[in-house]
Design an enzyme around this catalytic site. Structure first.
Site, short mmCIF file in Angstrom:
data_model
loop_
_atom_site.label_atom_id
_atom_site.label_comp_id
_atom_site.label_asym_id
_atom_site.label_seq_id
_atom_site.Cartn_x
_atom_site.Cartn_y
_atom_site.Cartn_z
N ASP A 12 0.82 -1.21 0.00
CA ASP A 12 0.00 0.00 0.00
C ASP A 12 0.86 1.27 0.00
O ASP A 12 1.67 1.48 0.90
CB ASP A 12 -0.90 0.04 1.23
CG ASP A 12 -1.75 -1.21 1.40
OD1 ASP A 12 -1.20 -2.31 1.22
OD2 ASP A 12 -2.93 -1.09 1.73
N GLU A 43 -4.45 2.37 -2.72
CA GLU A 43 -5.68 2.85 -2.09
C GLU A 43 -5.46 3.90 -1.00
O GLU A 43 -6.41 4.53 -0.56
CB GLU A 43 -6.48 1.67 -1.52
CG GLU A 43 -5.87 1.02 -0.32
CD GLU A 43 -6.84 0.88 0.85
OE1 GLU A 43 -8.03 1.17 0.69
OE2 GLU A 43 -6.37 0.51 1.92
N ASN A 44 -4.21 4.10 -0.56
CA ASN A 44 -3.94 5.10 0.49
C ASN A 44 -3.12 6.27 -0.03
O ASN A 44 -2.55 7.03 0.77
CB ASN A 44 -3.20 4.46 1.67
CG ASN A 44 -4.00 3.41 2.39
OD1 ASN A 44 -3.53 2.29 2.58
ND2 ASN A 44 -5.21 3.74 2.79
N ASN A 71 -10.33 -1.10 0.92
CA ASN A 71 -11.51 -0.60 1.60
C ASN A 71 -11.67 0.92 1.53
O ASN A 71 -12.77 1.44 1.67
CB ASN A 71 -11.51 -1.04 3.07
CG ASN A 71 -10.26 -0.62 3.81
OD1 ASN A 71 -9.14 -0.90 3.38
ND2 ASN A 71 -10.44 0.04 4.94
N HIS A 72 -10.56 1.66 1.29
CA HIS A 72 -10.67 3.13 1.19
C HIS A 72 -10.82 3.61 -0.26
O HIS A 72 -11.01 4.80 -0.48
CB HIS A 72 -9.42 3.78 1.80
CG HIS A 72 -9.31 3.60 3.28
ND1 HIS A 72 -10.30 3.97 4.16
CD2 HIS A 72 -8.31 3.07 4.04
CE1 HIS A 72 -9.92 3.70 5.39
NE2 HIS A 72 -8.72 3.13 5.35
N HIS A 156 -7.07 -7.77 -0.19
CA HIS A 156 -6.97 -6.67 0.77
C HIS A 156 -7.79 -7.04 2.00
O HIS A 156 -9.02 -6.91 1.99
CB HIS A 156 -7.51 -5.39 0.12
CG HIS A 156 -7.06 -4.13 0.79
ND1 HIS A 156 -5.81 -3.61 0.62
CD2 HIS A 156 -7.70 -3.30 1.64
CE1 HIS A 156 -5.70 -2.49 1.32
NE2 HIS A 156 -6.84 -2.29 1.95
N HIS A 181 -3.19 -4.43 3.06
CA HIS A 181 -4.07 -3.76 4.02
C HIS A 181 -3.44 -3.53 5.39
O HIS A 181 -3.63 -2.47 5.96
CB HIS A 181 -5.40 -4.50 4.19
CG HIS A 181 -6.31 -3.86 5.20
ND1 HIS A 181 -6.82 -2.59 5.04
CD2 HIS A 181 -6.79 -4.29 6.39
CE1 HIS A 181 -7.60 -2.30 6.08
NE2 HIS A 181 -7.58 -3.30 6.91
N HIS A 183 -0.33 -3.17 6.21
CA HIS A 183 0.83 -2.27 6.07
C HIS A 183 2.08 -2.78 6.78
O HIS A 183 3.07 -2.05 6.88
CB HIS A 183 0.49 -0.86 6.59
CG HIS A 183 -0.52 -0.13 5.78
ND1 HIS A 183 -0.63 1.25 5.79
CD2 HIS A 183 -1.50 -0.57 4.95
CE1 HIS A 183 -1.62 1.62 5.00
NE2 HIS A 183 -2.16 0.52 4.48
#
Length: 265
Positions: A12, A43-44, A71-72, A156, A181, A183
């Site tokens: 990520d 996604e982050n 999820n984000h 994820h 996810h 990290h």
């Protein structure tokens, strides 16, 4: 045609520091490791929540072939409707009715790759079952494409058990399965019995002295008080670059090598 190909998957990317770190290290990793195909989770990237259009271009310019999500991914409302415009930018396929897709089929240098993005359910928001979703993909109109391609999964998910269970469930049907996810890079990279390269979590690309990419102070305050806090992604200091290299036999589509990558800078 080559007998073996090498795939890189990156963890990520967190914030601008993560994007700068990706741009700094990925081109040299691709050259040094002779990478043929590259997948990175984005996604982050936009201050911890989703990814913006100009950031996706920075990913591609650095050598990324497909950007996966989590999820984000769909929480940044102003860019949500962009999903589906570029097949190389994914969101988890088991979102029930979301814009876009969690499957990208890409042909590069005469080799077909299928990248599948899924999201877990344990300790996460309710979502369609990833096991049923993967079965549906392998039994639907995508079946012929998936049978012909090298298949890669970014799962994820929060739960180690769920990640390992899904990996064994698809062992032999995919060439490479990596979790994202949490990290935090895990030290369990291996080749499963039927030939799938596996790691529970790739780790992240972002601030090293952080709590999953964010401010330790914010994380401590939230944990002690149980009061929600605004996410504060750290954008300076020492960075970490985490990922995985897998070598795949093109004839069998099975992994013959798997190696973790971790760089501090």
């Amino acid at each position: 045609m080559k007998q073996f190909i090498r795939i890189f998957m990156g963890g990520d990317v967190c914030g601008n520091l993560g994007l700068e770190t990706l741009q700094k290290h990925l081109p040299s990793i691709i050259e040094k490791e002779k990478i043929d195909f590259c997948v990175v989770n984005g996604e982050n990237t936009a201050h911890g929540v989703g990814i913006k259009d100009d950031q996706t271009e920075a990913f591609f310019n650095a050598g990324v072939d497909v950007i996966t999500g989590g999820n984000h991914t769909l929480e940044r409302f102003e860019i949500r409707m962009n999903f589906g415009k570029d097949k190389r930018v994914l969101r988890p396929h088991n979102f029930p009715l979301a814009q876009g897709s969690g499957l990208a089929i890409i042909e590069k240098n005469g080799i077909k790759y299928s990248v599948i993005n899924l999201q877990g359910r344990e300790n996460m928001r309710a979502i369609d079952c990833p096991f049923q979703t993967i079965d549906s993909l392998f039994s639907s109109q995508s079946r012929d494409d998936l049978s012909e391609s090298l298949n890669i999964i970014d799962f994820h998910a929060e739960s180690t058990m769920e990640k390992e269970a899904l990996a064994f469930y698809v062992d032999g049907r995919v060439s490479l399965f990596a979790g994202t996810h949490t990290h935090t890079q895990t030290a369990d990279e291996r080749i499963l019995p039927n030939g799938t390269a596996y790691i529970t979590d790739l780790g992240m690309i972002g601030a090293k002295e952080s709590v999953i990419g964010g401010s330790p102070f914010t994380a401590i305050t939230r944990t002690k008080s149980q009061v929600p806090q605004r996410v504060e992604v750290l954008e300076d200091g020492v960075a970490i670059f985490c990922g995985l290299v897998a070598e795949i036999d093109l004839e069998t589509k099975k992994a013959v090598l798997v190696k973790r990558i971790q760089i501090s800078s």
